[in-house]
Design a protein around this motif. Structure first.
Motif, mmCIF file in Angstrom:
data_model
loop_
_atom_site.group_PDB
_atom_site.id
_atom_site.type_symbol
_atom_site.label_atom_id
_atom_site.label_comp_id
_atom_site.label_asym_id
_atom_site.label_seq_id
_atom_site.Cartn_x
_atom_site.Cartn_y
_atom_site.Cartn_z
ATOM 1 N N GLN A 117 25.378 35.392 49.174
ATOM 2 C CA GLN A 117 25.627 34.020 49.242
ATOM 3 C C GLN A 117 25.000 33.198 47.970
ATOM 4 O O GLN A 117 23.787 32.591 47.876
ATOM 5 N N PRO A 118 25.711 33.517 46.786
ATOM 6 C CA PRO A 118 25.201 32.849 45.613
ATOM 7 C C PRO A 118 25.494 31.544 45.387
ATOM 8 O O PRO A 118 26.349 31.086 46.168
ATOM 9 N N ARG A 119 24.674 30.705 44.754
ATOM 10 C CA ARG A 119 24.830 29.216 44.501
ATOM 11 C C ARG A 119 25.893 29.328 43.329
ATOM 12 O O ARG A 119 25.768 29.826 42.198
ATOM 13 N N ALA A 120 27.054 28.416 43.614
ATOM 14 C CA ALA A 120 28.236 28.521 42.690
ATOM 15 C C ALA A 120 29.169 27.479 42.761
ATOM 16 O O ALA A 120 29.323 26.987 44.119
ATOM 17 N N ALA A 121 29.704 26.838 41.669
ATOM 18 C CA ALA A 121 30.310 25.511 41.785
ATOM 19 C C ALA A 121 31.569 25.784 40.874
ATOM 20 O O ALA A 121 31.256 25.602 39.688
ATOM 21 N N PRO A 122 32.783 25.851 41.044
ATOM 22 C CA PRO A 122 33.555 26.165 42.321
ATOM 23 C C PRO A 122 32.982 27.575 43.230
ATOM 24 O O PRO A 122 32.436 28.172 42.416
ATOM 25 N N LYS A 123 33.437 27.532 44.240
ATOM 26 C CA LYS A 123 33.076 28.651 45.273
ATOM 27 C C LYS A 123 33.515 29.953 44.386
ATOM 28 O O LYS A 123 34.675 29.845 43.753
ATOM 29 N N ALA A 124 32.643 30.965 44.380
ATOM 30 C CA ALA A 124 32.846 32.094 43.559
ATOM 31 C C ALA A 124 33.903 33.065 44.524
ATOM 32 O O ALA A 124 33.730 33.061 45.693
ATOM 33 N N THR A 125 34.627 33.845 43.567
ATOM 34 C CA THR A 125 35.124 35.125 44.222
ATOM 35 C C THR A 125 34.321 36.355 44.462
ATOM 36 O O THR A 125 33.437 36.384 43.454
ATOM 37 N N VAL A 126 34.229 37.084 45.354
ATOM 38 C CA VAL A 126 33.216 37.977 45.708
ATOM 39 C C VAL A 126 33.954 39.248 46.011
ATOM 40 O O VAL A 126 34.995 39.431 46.309
ATOM 41 N N GLN A 152 30.332 49.128 59.839
ATOM 42 C CA GLN A 152 30.316 49.531 61.488
ATOM 43 C C GLN A 152 30.180 50.909 61.586
ATOM 44 O O GLN A 152 30.702 51.849 60.681
ATOM 45 N N ASN A 153 29.743 51.516 62.952
ATOM 46 C CA ASN A 153 29.827 52.972 62.956
ATOM 47 C C ASN A 153 29.008 53.682 61.889
ATOM 48 O O ASN A 153 29.518 54.654 61.313
ATOM 49 N N ILE A 154 27.881 53.334 61.818
ATOM 50 C CA ILE A 154 27.036 53.688 60.472
ATOM 51 C C ILE A 154 26.492 55.045 60.531
ATOM 52 O O ILE A 154 26.235 55.322 61.553
ATOM 53 N N SER A 155 26.798 55.806 59.371
ATOM 54 C CA SER A 155 26.269 57.360 59.182
ATOM 55 C C SER A 155 25.463 57.426 58.165
ATOM 56 O O SER A 155 25.232 56.463 57.215
ATOM 57 N N LYS A 156 24.814 58.737 58.127
ATOM 58 C CA LYS A 156 23.828 58.867 56.949
ATOM 59 C C LYS A 156 24.641 58.783 55.455
ATOM 60 O O LYS A 156 24.023 58.431 54.514
ATOM 61 N N SER A 157 25.921 59.026 55.455
ATOM 62 C CA SER A 157 26.677 59.000 54.147
ATOM 63 C C SER A 157 26.823 57.508 53.933
ATOM 64 O O SER A 157 27.351 57.398 52.752
ATOM 65 N N ASP A 158 26.534 56.649 54.734
ATOM 66 C CA ASP A 158 26.704 55.233 54.220
ATOM 67 C C ASP A 158 25.404 54.840 53.274
ATOM 68 O O ASP A 158 25.318 53.554 52.793
ATOM 69 N N GLU A 159 24.259 55.593 53.226
ATOM 70 C CA GLU A 159 23.473 55.104 52.642
ATOM 71 C C GLU A 159 23.525 55.041 51.018
ATOM 72 O O GLU A 159 24.518 55.837 50.474
ATOM 73 N N GLY A 160 22.994 54.153 50.464
ATOM 74 C CA GLY A 160 23.285 54.073 48.791
ATOM 75 C C GLY A 160 23.051 52.542 48.248
ATOM 76 O O GLY A 160 22.372 51.706 49.113
ATOM 77 N N LYS A 161 23.401 52.069 47.219
ATOM 78 C CA LYS A 161 23.489 51.023 46.706
ATOM 79 C C LYS A 161 24.465 50.176 46.901
ATOM 80 O O LYS A 161 25.623 50.785 46.542
ATOM 81 N N TYR A 162 24.305 48.981 47.264
ATOM 82 C CA TYR A 162 25.554 48.148 47.570
ATOM 83 C C TYR A 162 25.248 47.024 46.857
ATOM 84 O O TYR A 162 24.110 46.289 46.764
ATOM 85 N N THR A 163 26.492 46.521 45.879
ATOM 86 C CA THR A 163 26.388 45.499 44.947
ATOM 87 C C THR A 163 27.266 44.379 45.283
ATOM 88 O O THR A 163 28.526 44.850 45.308
ATOM 89 N N CYS A 164 26.955 42.973 45.079
ATOM 90 C CA CYS A 164 27.904 41.904 45.510
ATOM 91 C C CYS A 164 28.120 41.316 44.023
ATOM 92 O O CYS A 164 27.169 40.853 43.153
ATOM 93 N N PHE A 165 29.350 41.299 43.687
ATOM 94 C CA PHE A 165 29.762 40.626 42.285
ATOM 95 C C PHE A 165 30.402 39.279 42.816
ATOM 96 O O PHE A 165 31.220 39.158 43.318
ATOM 97 N N ALA A 166 29.993 38.088 42.020
ATOM 98 C CA ALA A 166 30.530 36.786 42.159
ATOM 99 C C ALA A 166 31.002 36.353 40.949
ATOM 100 O O ALA A 166 30.051 36.568 39.872
ATOM 101 N N GLU A 167 32.282 35.760 40.821
ATOM 102 C CA GLU A 167 32.630 35.261 39.655
ATOM 103 C C GLU A 167 33.446 33.816 39.959
ATOM 104 O O GLU A 167 34.122 33.640 40.980
ATOM 105 N N ASN A 168 33.319 32.903 39.083
ATOM 106 C CA ASN A 168 33.989 31.618 39.049
ATOM 107 C C ASN A 168 34.464 31.217 37.812
ATOM 108 O O ASN A 168 33.977 31.632 36.695
#
Length: 717
Positions: A117-126, A152-168
């Motif tokens: 939920q970044p602050r953006a105007a207009p709304k950003a593409t994620v 969903q149905n999370i396993s140990k292999s799902d651990e790691g870095k998750y990055t959200c990229f936002a652009e307008n």
């Protein structure tokens, strides 16, 4: 009327490229017109802006649309303004206020939601990535329209870095969090459903396993409402303080504690729940809808609707009622006698006619009697003739030639109808014909029959019954009542009056014959008056019953009195006996004994005093009374002496004693002299005059030179 705003605009922030609609609504008469201004200049429809009366629309806002806007409502009576500022925002994506959470814990086999939920105007593409891998929607991965990532149905292999990229169009930004997978929370011992009775105790078990790196908490709910332990009035408490045990203890269970209990074991990443049903059995709930019909004089028909059985079958019903005479509910007799649990109607019998009633119904089962229904509406049973004869029949007394008949007024419970009264029947004993008299009003309690032919104290047979407008009731048993009495016709005789003391005398007489008293002899009246006074001023003393003597007190000493005696009954007093005379004795000497002295000789104390000589207006001295007391707590002993000295035996351990000495004679006892005798004081005179004191528990002792009398109990000298 001049315009008045119903709806106005307010300051607004809007994203560049978005649409906006403003509205102003005003009332007034005539109906006002609305126009718009921007930065003080008139605003009309153009390109992306549409003005239509009180409505202003923007399409695809640009930054140049920012400014101060006004809507103006006016008619011939006046003008009103409303202002608001429009700010069109154009912002590159910015995560500084709301970054992706740095550490994101998640439970194995569970689900995690990661907002972007970044602050953006207009709304950003994620876009989302895991490491360098671009994430797209799949069976386990969902990216929502607002940019939220759901795994969903999370396993140990799902651990790691998750990055959200936002652009307008204004720029781009990103924010990263690390997903950490933890062991899932599980219920290892679930609560079990149970049935208990009201008042019993129960523990619902709930154990759980969880990731040891996180805290575990338990919560309980009843029918999806959280249980507040602090407001449970002691019914609920946690049974264990161990982290992995969340047992719920229920004490003194009530019907309201029935329901579906859910145990929830929760960590910051997940939770697990299990439920069980508790059934609390108790006495039935209140029946409903009590209706009274078929109202008779002694019965009604009752019907009701079945209430809750509270998990235990209803065995029977009870019916209670109360009247306007009592606020207490009483169980009533019914037909059938025992009302089965499947019944919903019964007849109530043995009611009182013409009585206001309320009814209620109670259900019972093996666990007890339940709460009563609400009371029925008030009803009044129908009237009936009286069924009970009045009680307390009696009478007598009154004036000559009268027969007075009395009874106890009948209570409201037994009147059975309106127009209540009494019918009295009476006849002279031995005659055949009955005379009848009707006495209206329920509160009446006597009837007086007057006739010149009624002789004094004549026996009559009397009976009574009640009536109301429905008829007459049963008659009472016959009672014998005598007509009014007549004063005794004969006087007592052989009246003897004898002076006892200076202020007292004894009077005796021969009784009148019973046949000379037309009525019941109640006793005798003694009248006495001083010589020279009139008999009308005489003092009076009455005796009760058949006694033929009296003791009169309160007389004046050395005074001549005239005495007469009369018999009396309820009609009054009879003629007086011939009067007799008596002279009270002179009073005792007022001077106490003086010059009291004593001496000790072995086990005896000798006490002497000066003789008292009576004056001419005092009665003679016949002896002396001495009250001897070892100490203030011991019982006193009374000694009588004919001379002015006495020897008294004393114990070996004698130390002191209290002594009172006074004269005695035909006029009574004189004023006492009091001394305090001490063994070590030798022979001396210690005279103290004092007032008369009561001498409780007096024992009278005799010596060789004394006339001895035994007096026990209480003697006042």
């Amino acid at each position: 009327a001049q315009p008045d705003w119903l709806d106005v605009i307010s300051d607004t922030e809007a994203d560049i490229g978005s649409d906006l609609r403003w509205s102003c609504v005003a009332s007034g008469k005539p109906r006002p017109t609305v126009r718009w201004l921007r930065d003080g200049q008139p605003l009309t429809s153009q390109n992306r802006i549409e003005v239509r009366g009180g409505e202003l629309r923007f399409s695809r806002l640009v930054q140049e649309d920012s400014g101060m806007y006004q809507c103006v409502a006016e008619n011939k009576h006046g003008t009103v303004y409303a202002s608001a500022e429009l700010t069109v925002q154009a912002l590159a994506p910015d995560f500084r206020l709301n970054p992706v959470k740095r550490l994101i814990p998640a439970a194995r086999s569970g689900k995690v939601i990661i907002p972007c939920q970044p602050r953006a105007a207009p709304k950003a593409t994620v876009l989302w990535t895991k490491g360098t891998e671009l994430l797209v929607n799949s069976s386990r991965v969902t990216i929502t329209a607002d940019g939220t990532l759901i795994l969903q149905n999370i396993s140990k292999s799902d651990e790691g870095k998750y990055t959200c990229f936002a652009e307008n169009p204004m720029g781009k930004a990103n924010s990263t969090g690390i997903l950490s997978v933890r062991d899932a929370t599980k219920i290892t011992l679930a609560p079990s459903s149970a049935d208990i009775n009201v008042g019993e105790n129960l523990t619902l078990q709930c154990h759980a396993s969880h990731d040891p790196t996180m805290d575990l908490t338990f919560t309980w709910s009843l029918d999806d409402f959280p249980i507040d332990f602090d407001r449970s009035e002691g019914h609920y408490r946690r049974a264990s303080a161990k982290e992995a045990i969340g047992d719920l203890s229920i004490s003194n269970a009530q019907l309201r504690h029935s329901g579906r209990y859910t145990c929830t074991a929760q960590t910051v990443v997940d939770s697990a729940s299990e439920s069980a049903t508790l059934t609390v059995r108790g006495p039935p709930g209140p029946p409903g809808g009590v209706v009274v019909r078929d109202i008779g004089d002694t019965s009604v028909q009752l019907s009701w609707s079945r209430g809750f059985d509270n998990h235990s079958p209803i065995a029977r019903y009870l019916i209670e009622a109360r009247t306007l005479l009592s606020s207490q509910w009483k169980q009533m007799r019914t037909n059938p006698v025992n009302i089965e649990g499947n019944a919903e109607t019964a007849q109530v019998v043995n009611l009182i006619p013409w009585m206001d009633y309320e009814f209620r119904v109670l259900a019972s089962n093996i666990l007890g009697i339940g709460e009563p229904s609400l009371p029925s509406s008030k009803i009044r049973t129908k009237e009936a003739a009286p069924t009970v004869a009045p009680s307390g029949l009696g009478g007598g007394g009154g004036a000559p030639n009268e027969l007075i008949i009395t009874w106890t007024p009948t209570l409201r419970d037994y009147q059975n109808g309106d127009g209540f009264g009494y019918i009295v029947s009476f006849r002279r004993k031995g005659s055949q014909a009955w005379l009848r008299a009707r006495v209206p009003h329920a509160e009446s309690l006597h009837f007086v029959y007057r006739n010149e032919s009624i002789a004094p104290y004549t026996p009559f047979e009397v009976k009574i019954k009640a009536y109301n407008r429905k008829g007459e009731g049963p008659e009472s048993l016959t009672a014998i009542v005598y007509s009014a009495e007549e004063e005794p016709k004969a006087a007592p005789y052989r009246v003897i009056a004898k002076s006892v003391l200076s202020s007292e005398m004894d009077v005796s007489w021969e009784p009148v014959e019973q046949g000379e008293v037309t009525g019941v002899l109640l006793g005798y009246e003694i009248r006495y008056w001083k010589d020279g006074d009139k008999e009308e001023a005489a003092d009076r003393v009455r005796t009760a019953g058949l006694v033929t003597s009296a003791h009169v007190t309160g007389l004046n000493p050395n005074t001549v009195y005239h005495v007469s005696v009369r018999a009396y009954n309820r009609a009054g007093t009879g003629p007086p006996s011939p009067s007799t005379n008596v002279t009270t004795t002179r009073p005792p000497p007022k001077r106490p004994p003086g010059n009291i002295s004593w001496s000790f000789s072995g086990s005896t104390v000798s006490i002497k005093w000066d003789p008292v000589v009576a004056k001419a207006d005092e009665s003679a001295v016949t002896g002396y009374k001495m009250l001897y007391r070892q100490d203030s707590h011991s019982a006193p002993t009374l000694y009588l002496a004919s001379k002015s000295h006495i020897d008294i035996p004393i114990p070996e351990d004698f130390t002191h004693a209290f002594v009172q000495i006074r004269v005695t004679g035909p006029g009574g006892d004189g004023t006492p002299a009091e001394v305090h005798i001490l063994r070590n004081s030798g022979t001396s005179m210690m005279v103290e005059d004092s007032g008369t004191r009561p001498a409780p528990h007096v024992v009278v002792v005799t010596t060789n030179s004394l006339l001895m009398v035994a007096l026990i109990s209480s003697l006042e000298l």
